[in-house]
Write an enzyme that holds these catalytic residues in place. Structure first.
Site, PDB file in Angstrom:
ATOM      1  N   ASN A   1       0.852  -1.198   0.000  1.00  0.00           N
ATOM      2  CA  ASN A   1       0.000   0.000   0.000  1.00  0.00           C
ATOM      3  C   ASN A   1       0.887   1.246   0.000  1.00  0.00           C
ATOM      4  OD1 ASN A   1       0.568   0.758   2.852  1.00  0.00           O
ATOM      5  ND2 ASN A   1      -0.385  -1.231   3.218  1.00  0.00           N
TER       6      ASN A   1
ATOM      7  N   LYS B   1       8.594 -17.536 -10.685  1.00  0.00           N
ATOM      8  CA  LYS B   1       7.876 -16.385 -11.249  1.00  0.00           C
ATOM      9  C   LYS B   1       6.676 -16.873 -12.071  1.00  0.00           C
ATOM     10  CE  LYS B   1       8.307 -12.452 -14.300  1.00  0.00           C
ATOM     11  NZ  LYS B   1       9.051 -11.850 -15.398  1.00  0.00           N
TER      12      LYS B   1
ATOM     13  N   ASP C   1      -5.471 -10.009  12.057  1.00  0.00           N
ATOM     14  CA  ASP C   1      -5.610  -8.648  12.589  1.00  0.00           C
ATOM     15  C   ASP C   1      -4.741  -8.572  13.842  1.00  0.00           C
ATOM     16  OD1 ASP C   1      -6.515  -6.345  14.116  1.00  0.00           O
ATOM     17  OD2 ASP C   1      -8.037  -6.164  12.542  1.00  0.00           O
ATOM     18  N   ILE C   2      -3.674  -7.772  13.770  1.00  0.00           N
ATOM     19  CA  ILE C   2      -2.681  -7.752  14.856  1.00  0.00           C
ATOM     20  C   ILE C   2      -3.325  -7.278  16.152  1.00  0.00           C
ATOM     21  CG2 ILE C   2      -0.462  -6.795  15.604  1.00  0.00           C
ATOM     22  CD1 ILE C   2       0.277  -6.608  12.591  1.00  0.00           C
TER      23      ILE C   2
ATOM     24  N   LYS D   1     -13.952   1.079  14.569  1.00  0.00           N
ATOM     25  CA  LYS D   1     -12.680   0.341  14.663  1.00  0.00           C
ATOM     26  C   LYS D   1     -12.137   0.366  16.081  1.00  0.00           C
ATOM     27  CE  LYS D   1     -11.013   0.849  10.283  1.00  0.00           C
ATOM     28  NZ  LYS D   1     -10.225   1.515   9.273  1.00  0.00           N
TER      29      LYS D   1
HETATM   30  O1  C5P Z   1      -9.054  -2.225  10.068  1.00  0.00           O
HETATM   31  P1  C5P Z   1      -7.985  -1.282   9.677  1.00  0.00           P
HETATM   32  O2  C5P Z   1      -6.853  -1.937   8.944  1.00  0.00           O
HETATM   33  O3  C5P Z   1      -8.404  -0.051   8.981  1.00  0.00           O
HETATM   34  O4  C5P Z   1      -7.415  -0.792  11.109  1.00  0.00           O
HETATM   35  C1  C5P Z   1      -6.347   0.057  11.210  1.00  0.00           C
HETATM   36  C2  C5P Z   1      -5.622  -0.162  12.512  1.00  0.00           C
HETATM   37  O5  C5P Z   1      -5.505  -1.555  12.790  1.00  0.00           O
HETATM   38  C3  C5P Z   1      -4.201   0.343  12.425  1.00  0.00           C
HETATM   39  O6  C5P Z   1      -3.784   0.763  13.700  1.00  0.00           O
HETATM   40  C4  C5P Z   1      -3.447  -0.884  11.947  1.00  0.00           C
HETATM   41  O7  C5P Z   1      -2.076  -0.811  12.281  1.00  0.00           O
HETATM   42  C5  C5P Z   1      -4.169  -1.998  12.668  1.00  0.00           C
HETATM   43  N1  C5P Z   1      -4.216  -3.263  11.922  1.00  0.00           N
HETATM   44  C6  C5P Z   1      -3.843  -4.421  12.567  1.00  0.00           C
HETATM   45  N2  C5P Z   1      -3.851  -5.605  11.882  1.00  0.00           N
HETATM   46  C7  C5P Z   1      -4.274  -5.655  10.609  1.00  0.00           C
HETATM   47  C8  C5P Z   1      -4.701  -4.502   9.952  1.00  0.00           C
HETATM   48  C9  C5P Z   1      -4.648  -3.304  10.640  1.00  0.00           C
HETATM   49  O8  C5P Z   1      -3.469  -4.368  13.731  1.00  0.00           O
HETATM   50  N3  C5P Z   1      -4.273  -6.804   9.974  1.00  0.00           N
END
Ligand code: C5P
Length: 404
Positions: free
Chosen positions: A217, A296, A313-314, A344
């Site tokens: 991105n 490739k 999602d971290i 969020k």
């Molecule tokens: O859901 P979204 O990606 O928009 O959320 C943004 C927030 O969540 C940011 O703080 C990003 O670092 C965190 N995030 C995360 N794990 C992900 C995607 C986003 O912790 N897979």
């Protein structure tokens, strides 16, 4: 009290000692960098330094008289003993470049010129930036002198390694002016986050498709780098988990480089036990290729399909380990900024979310400024419009501090 990034040393005085090494050619840029932070700079030059840079340059750039002589023939209108007034006036003494000879003098407590005499008489912190030929630097005498200075509380900014003006290669280069100014700023700033351990994620992640292609991105890491610098300057212990970026992080932070969302999750988990604050400024990919092709992928049909699966999602994954830690998230949105960010924040169990408007040239990815809003579960904490990322970083940390 809020910090004003860029000008937070307004009203402070640096007595800037220039000694006689070839790297003195960098002194005017150091003086200029300090002035840009609002510092009142008073230059003191040794006689040897006059061979490399003129007092006129230093006087013009600092806007103050340059001091050279211990026993000046003409005195100013007020009766002041120069070495005592310089010693008392300084909030910090900087010596850059500091020659082997001058370091030896300081280590022995000699006071046979205006600069050494003023440093002996000061109670202000002293930052010494050695610069010399590699063999002079590595000579045991110089090393022992530097050790003695460090043991006595002098701050030493280590020289860098590379091509030296004398023709040798090795350690002994004076760090670049910006790096010296950054160190001065760190030493002179209020350390209101001292003892606080902060983990900052920054930059994009890259999700590899094959050895050539990947999904990423537009994040550049600028906001993350601004947060890292601001937190370090305010005395926090900072760890960074960064995706691939071109920005430089502040030199005091501990950096872990990662590539994918999965690697970022693992690195965050590893550090989480030792932090008080987590700021997730990274733009983590939401999807990753279902399979990675080690070869490739060849061009073939008119349309191609890459099957994607969602990344972990971290924030959601580490939520059970939050305990009393302050968690700050970021949200980048093109529309419905507040509503989406609010959602969020609740979903991810955050104490605060920084919602950035993206899509405009002067906000969000790659820009030096941001517009948006900071929310907490209690409501809007702060609205910002075209705000420099440095200043926004300080504002975010001010709000974090209130929650600690
Ligand atoms: O859901 P979204 O990606 O928009 O959320 C943004 C927030 O969540 C940011 O703080 C990003 O670092 C965190 N995030 C995360 N794990 C992900 C995607 C986003 O912790 N897979």
């Amino acid at each position: 009290m809020g910090h004003t990034a860029g000008e937070d040393l307004e009203g402070k005085t640096v007595v800037y000692g220039v000694t006689g090494g070839i790297a003195a050619y960098k002194a005017p840029l150091v003086a200029r960098g300090l002035k840009a932070l609002g510092v009142d700079v008073h230059a003191v030059m040794t006689h040897a330094a006059l061979h490399f840079v003129t007092p006129l340059v230093m006087r013009t750039l600092t806007g103050n008289e340059v001091h050279v002589e211990m026993f000046p023939e003409t005195m100013g209108s007020s009766f002041e003993i120069d070495h005592i007034s310089l010693a008392d006036r300084a909030d910090l003494f900087l010596v850059a470049p500091a020659t082997a000879d001058f370091i030896a003098k300081l280590a022995c407590g000699m006071a046979d010129d205006l600069l050494s005499c003023s440093i002996l008489a000061t109670r202000a912190p002293v930052l010494v930036c050695p610069s010399m030929n590699v063999n002079m630097l590595q000579n045991r005498v110089t090393q022992e002198n530097l050790d003695r200075l460090k043991q006595r509380g002098f701050h030493v900014l280590e020289p860098t390694t590379g091509e030296l003006a004398c023709g040798w290669e090795g350690a002994g280069r004076l760090p670049e002016p910006g790096r010296i100014v950054q160190e001065v700023r760190m030493l002179m700033s209020e350390h209101d986050l001292s003892g606080i351990r902060v983990l900052i994620t920054s930059g994009p992640t890259c999700e590899d498709i094959d050895p050539v292609r990947f999904i990423t991105n537009r994040s550049t890491g600028k906001m993350g780098a601004a947060l890292v610098e601001a937190a370090c300057i305010r005395g926090a212990r900072v760890k960074v988990v960064s995706g691939p970026v071109a920005v430089d992080y502040a030199p005091w932070a501990e950096i872990t480089s990662v590539r994918s969302a999965r690697e970022m999750l693992d690195a965050v988990k590893d550090c989480l036990g030792e932090v008080d604050v987590l700021i997730m400024a990274a733009a983590v990919a939401d999807y990753t290729p279902h399979t990675y092709s080690t070869r490739k992928i060849k061009k073939g049909e008119k349309t191609a399909h890459i099957e994607l699966t969602s990344t972990p999602d971290i924030l959601a994954t580490i939520r059970p380990f939050k305990e009393s830690k302050v968690f700050v998230g970021f949200a980048a949105e093109t529309d419905n900024l507040k509503t989406y960010a609010q959602d969020k924040m609740v979903r991810k169990g955050l104490d605060m979310i920084v919602a950035n408007r993206v899509g405009d040239a002067d906000s969000g990815f790659a820009s030096d400024t941001n517009s948006g809003v900071i929310l907490s579960p209690e409501g809007v904490m702060y609205d910002f419009e075209n705000m420099g990322k440095d200043l926004l970083a300080h504002r975010i940390l001010d709000l974090v501090k209130e929650r600690l």
